[in-house]
Design an enzyme around this catalytic site. Structure first.
Site, PDB file in Angstrom:
ATOM      1  N   ALA A  60      51.376  41.320  38.564  1.00 18.92           N
ATOM      2  CA  ALA A  60      52.003  39.977  38.661  1.00 18.92           C
ATOM      3  C   ALA A  60      51.414  39.472  38.005  1.00 18.92           C
ATOM      4  CB  ALA A  60      52.767  39.233  39.346  1.00 18.92           C
ATOM      5  N   GLY A  92      51.954  44.543  41.893  1.00 16.94           N
ATOM      6  CA  GLY A  92      53.230  44.809  41.204  1.00 16.94           C
ATOM      7  C   GLY A  92      52.818  45.489  40.564  1.00 16.94           C
ATOM      8  N   GLU A 136      54.006  48.761  42.614  1.00 16.13           N
ATOM      9  CA  GLU A 136      55.005  48.004  42.965  1.00 16.13           C
ATOM     10  C   GLU A 136      56.216  48.781  42.332  1.00 16.13           C
ATOM     11  OE1 GLU A 136      53.914  44.386  44.479  1.00 16.13           O
ATOM     12  OE2 GLU A 136      54.887  44.469  46.021  1.00 16.13           O
ATOM     13  N   GLU A 139      46.033  42.627  46.434  1.00 20.05           N
ATOM     14  CA  GLU A 139      46.647  40.896  47.334  1.00 20.05           C
ATOM     15  C   GLU A 139      45.852  40.384  47.747  1.00 20.05           C
ATOM     16  OE1 GLU A 139      48.622  43.519  46.812  1.00 20.05           O
ATOM     17  OE2 GLU A 139      50.353  42.508  45.420  1.00 20.05           O
TER      18      GLU A 139
HETATM   19  C1  HXC Z   1      46.467  37.892  34.913  1.00 20.35           C
HETATM   20  C2  HXC Z   1      44.494  39.362  34.438  1.00 20.35           C
HETATM   21  C3  HXC Z   1      45.153  40.081  35.978  1.00 20.35           C
HETATM   22  C4  HXC Z   1      46.700  39.841  36.247  1.00 20.35           C
HETATM   23  C5  HXC Z   1      43.284  41.595  34.439  1.00 20.35           C
HETATM   24  N1  HXC Z   1      43.778  40.227  34.016  1.00 20.35           N
HETATM   25  N2  HXC Z   1      44.875  41.376  35.893  1.00 20.35           N
HETATM   26  N3  HXC Z   1      45.421  38.691  34.325  1.00 20.35           N
HETATM   27  N4  HXC Z   1      46.533  38.586  36.334  1.00 20.35           N
HETATM   28  N5  HXC Z   1      46.650  40.531  37.350  1.00 20.35           N
HETATM   29  C6  HXC Z   1      42.877  39.640  33.255  1.00 20.35           C
HETATM   30  C7  HXC Z   1      41.011  39.179  33.119  1.00 20.35           C
HETATM   31  O1  HXC Z   1      41.972  38.069  33.369  1.00 20.35           O
HETATM   32  C8  HXC Z   1      40.668  39.215  31.881  1.00 20.35           C
HETATM   33  O2  HXC Z   1      41.434  38.771  31.200  1.00 20.35           O
HETATM   34  C9  HXC Z   1      41.735  40.638  31.391  1.00 20.35           C
HETATM   35  O3  HXC Z   1      42.439  40.952  31.896  1.00 20.35           O
HETATM   36  C10 HXC Z   1      40.378  42.274  31.911  1.00 20.35           C
HETATM   37  O4  HXC Z   1      40.494  42.191  32.453  1.00 20.35           O
HETATM   38  P1  HXC Z   1      38.966  42.416  33.884  1.00 20.35           P
HETATM   39  O5  HXC Z   1      39.028  41.829  34.744  1.00 20.35           O
HETATM   40  O6  HXC Z   1      38.215  41.673  32.626  1.00 20.35           O
HETATM   41  O7  HXC Z   1      38.651  43.731  33.426  1.00 20.35           O
HETATM   42  P2  HXC Z   1      38.432  44.824  34.326  1.00 20.35           P
HETATM   43  O8  HXC Z   1      36.480  44.219  35.059  1.00 20.35           O
HETATM   44  O9  HXC Z   1      38.349  45.857  33.899  1.00 20.35           O
HETATM   45  O10 HXC Z   1      38.818  44.592  35.797  1.00 20.35           O
HETATM   46  C11 HXC Z   1      40.381  45.405  36.139  1.00 20.35           C
HETATM   47  C12 HXC Z   1      40.813  45.028  37.330  1.00 20.35           C
HETATM   48  C13 HXC Z   1      40.939  43.336  37.114  1.00 20.35           C
HETATM   49  C14 HXC Z   1      40.291  45.834  38.602  1.00 20.35           C
HETATM   50  C15 HXC Z   1      42.087  45.312  37.057  1.00 20.35           C
HETATM   51  O11 HXC Z   1      41.306  42.985  36.203  1.00 20.35           O
HETATM   52  C16 HXC Z   1      41.560  43.146  38.552  1.00 20.35           C
HETATM   53  O12 HXC Z   1      41.330  43.128  39.332  1.00 20.35           O
HETATM   54  N6  HXC Z   1      42.346  42.588  37.789  1.00 20.35           N
HETATM   55  C17 HXC Z   1      43.083  41.753  39.199  1.00 20.35           C
HETATM   56  C18 HXC Z   1      44.116  42.840  40.519  1.00 20.35           C
HETATM   57  C19 HXC Z   1      45.234  42.202  40.940  1.00 20.35           C
HETATM   58  O13 HXC Z   1      44.716  41.147  42.335  1.00 20.35           O
HETATM   59  N7  HXC Z   1      46.529  42.834  41.117  1.00 20.35           N
HETATM   60  C20 HXC Z   1      47.560  42.284  42.008  1.00 20.35           C
HETATM   61  C21 HXC Z   1      47.730  40.957  41.500  1.00 20.35           C
HETATM   62  S1  HXC Z   1      49.327  39.724  42.545  1.00 20.35           S
HETATM   63  P3  HXC Z   1      40.150  37.550  30.702  1.00 20.35           P
HETATM   64  O14 HXC Z   1      41.500  36.254  29.542  1.00 20.35           O
HETATM   65  O15 HXC Z   1      39.834  36.778  31.441  1.00 20.35           O
HETATM   66  O16 HXC Z   1      39.883  38.448  29.126  1.00 20.35           O
HETATM   67  C22 HXC Z   1      50.291  40.886  41.996  1.00 20.35           C
HETATM   68  C23 HXC Z   1      51.380  39.972  43.230  1.00 20.35           C
HETATM   69  C24 HXC Z   1      53.190  40.966  42.806  1.00 20.35           C
HETATM   70  O17 HXC Z   1      50.581  41.757  41.951  1.00 20.35           O
HETATM   71  C25 HXC Z   1      54.043  40.293  43.595  1.00 20.35           C
HETATM   72  C26 HXC Z   1      55.074  40.284  43.051  1.00 20.35           C
HETATM   73  C27 HXC Z   1      56.791  38.981  43.501  1.00 20.35           C
END
Ligand code: HXC
Length: 258
Positions: free
Chosen positions: A66, A109, A112, A132
């Protein structure tokens, strides 16, 4: 809705393909993307020329989950008003089979979403995780339930409580994915598998999907009863008569989807 901004759609024979298309944001699933995804899946579901669907991302990321930036300041009521979980739930109401073609990150997500699909073809670079906990929350689109049913409690707890990622080979070993192939071939492989399923008797495919998925919802007795009703119902289709006749006549069946 056809002029999508966050996804791309294509058809490959009887297969509808949706590509998540926010590469700079690792295909983060903002509300707008989810609405477009659902719209495209529903359109394919309603189209008789389509028999199965594939959802894919990029080689680097199926989806990183997400959109954290969109959610960060939300209140619980904001999330409720946005219908955050309803959108996810609606994906599970699609009747035709959906295959996730996963390469790179399938996180939060994104993991998921893959779990909401009926089959998963993974590239050898695929990684599944529920990170998360690292941002102060827990999975909210089925991860705690679906992962636990598929993997068991031990591994699901590690993923949800301690950000344990599953690499493609582990995901295969634990039955989370159907197959692992090279990064060059994962999408072709998913399209091929979808094409094979799309060429089968359409009503039987739909009822087969429904019956297998009901094993996650119902008791064994209820599930067996549901299977039996679906089995009997198929004897009202022209395709059942055709399939059995074709077997007897030693020829390929010609399905009508009715
Ligand atoms: C918004 C995101 C994002 C996310 C990555 N980006 N994941 N933006 N939401 N979930 C963006 C980063 O901000 C960045 O933008 C660009 O994508 C590239 O990501 P980097 O982090 O620079 O790349 P990297 O170092 O290669 O790392 C990749 C990664 C990391 C491991 C996937 O981005 C990461 O940990 N992302 C978050 C994963 C996460 O926590 N997901 C769960 C979300 S909560 P900029 O603009 O800075 O370049 C969820 C709940 C669901 O999913 C509930 C539903 C009801």
């Amino acid at each position: 809705m056809t002029d999508y901004t966050d996804i791309l759609t294509e058809t490959h024979g009887r297969v509808g393909l949706v590509r998540l298309n926010r590469p700079k944001a690792m295909n983060a699933l903002r509300g707008h993307l989810l609405a477009e995804l659902l719209d495209a899946l529903r359109a394919f579901d309603a189209d008789d020329s389509i028999g199965a669907m594939v959802i894919t991302g990029s080689e680097r990321a199926f989806s990183a989950g997400a959109d954290i930036k969109e959610m960060a300041d939300a209140t619980p009521v904001d999330l409720m008003n946005r219908g955050l979980s309803d959108g996810w739930h609606r994906i599970s109401t699609i009747r035709k089979p959906i295959i996730a073609a996963v390469s790179g990150f399938a996180l939060g997500g994104g993991c998921e979403l893959a779990l909401l699909c009926d089959l998963i073809v993974a590239s050898e670079t695929a990684q599944f995780g529920q990170p998360e906990i690292t941002i102060g929350v827990i999975p909210g689109a089925g991860g705690t339930q679906r992962l636990t049913r598929i993997l068991g409690k031990a591994l699901a707890m590690e993923m949800v409580l301690n950000n344990r990622f599953l690499k493609a080979d582990e995901a295969l070993q634990h039955g989370l994915v159907n197959r692992v192939v090279t990064v060059e071939s994962y999408l072709d492989e998913a399209l091929k598998l979808a094409g094979e399923i799309a060429a089968r008797a359409p009503v039987a495919v739909r009822l087969g999907k429904e019956a297998v998925n009901s094993a996650y919802e119902l008791s064994l007795t209820e599930g067996l009863a549901a299977e039996q009703r679906a089995f009997y119902l198929l004897f009202s289709t022209e395709d059942q008569k055709e399939g059995m006749q074709a077997f007897v006549e030693k020829r390929a069946p010609a399905w009508k989807g009715k």
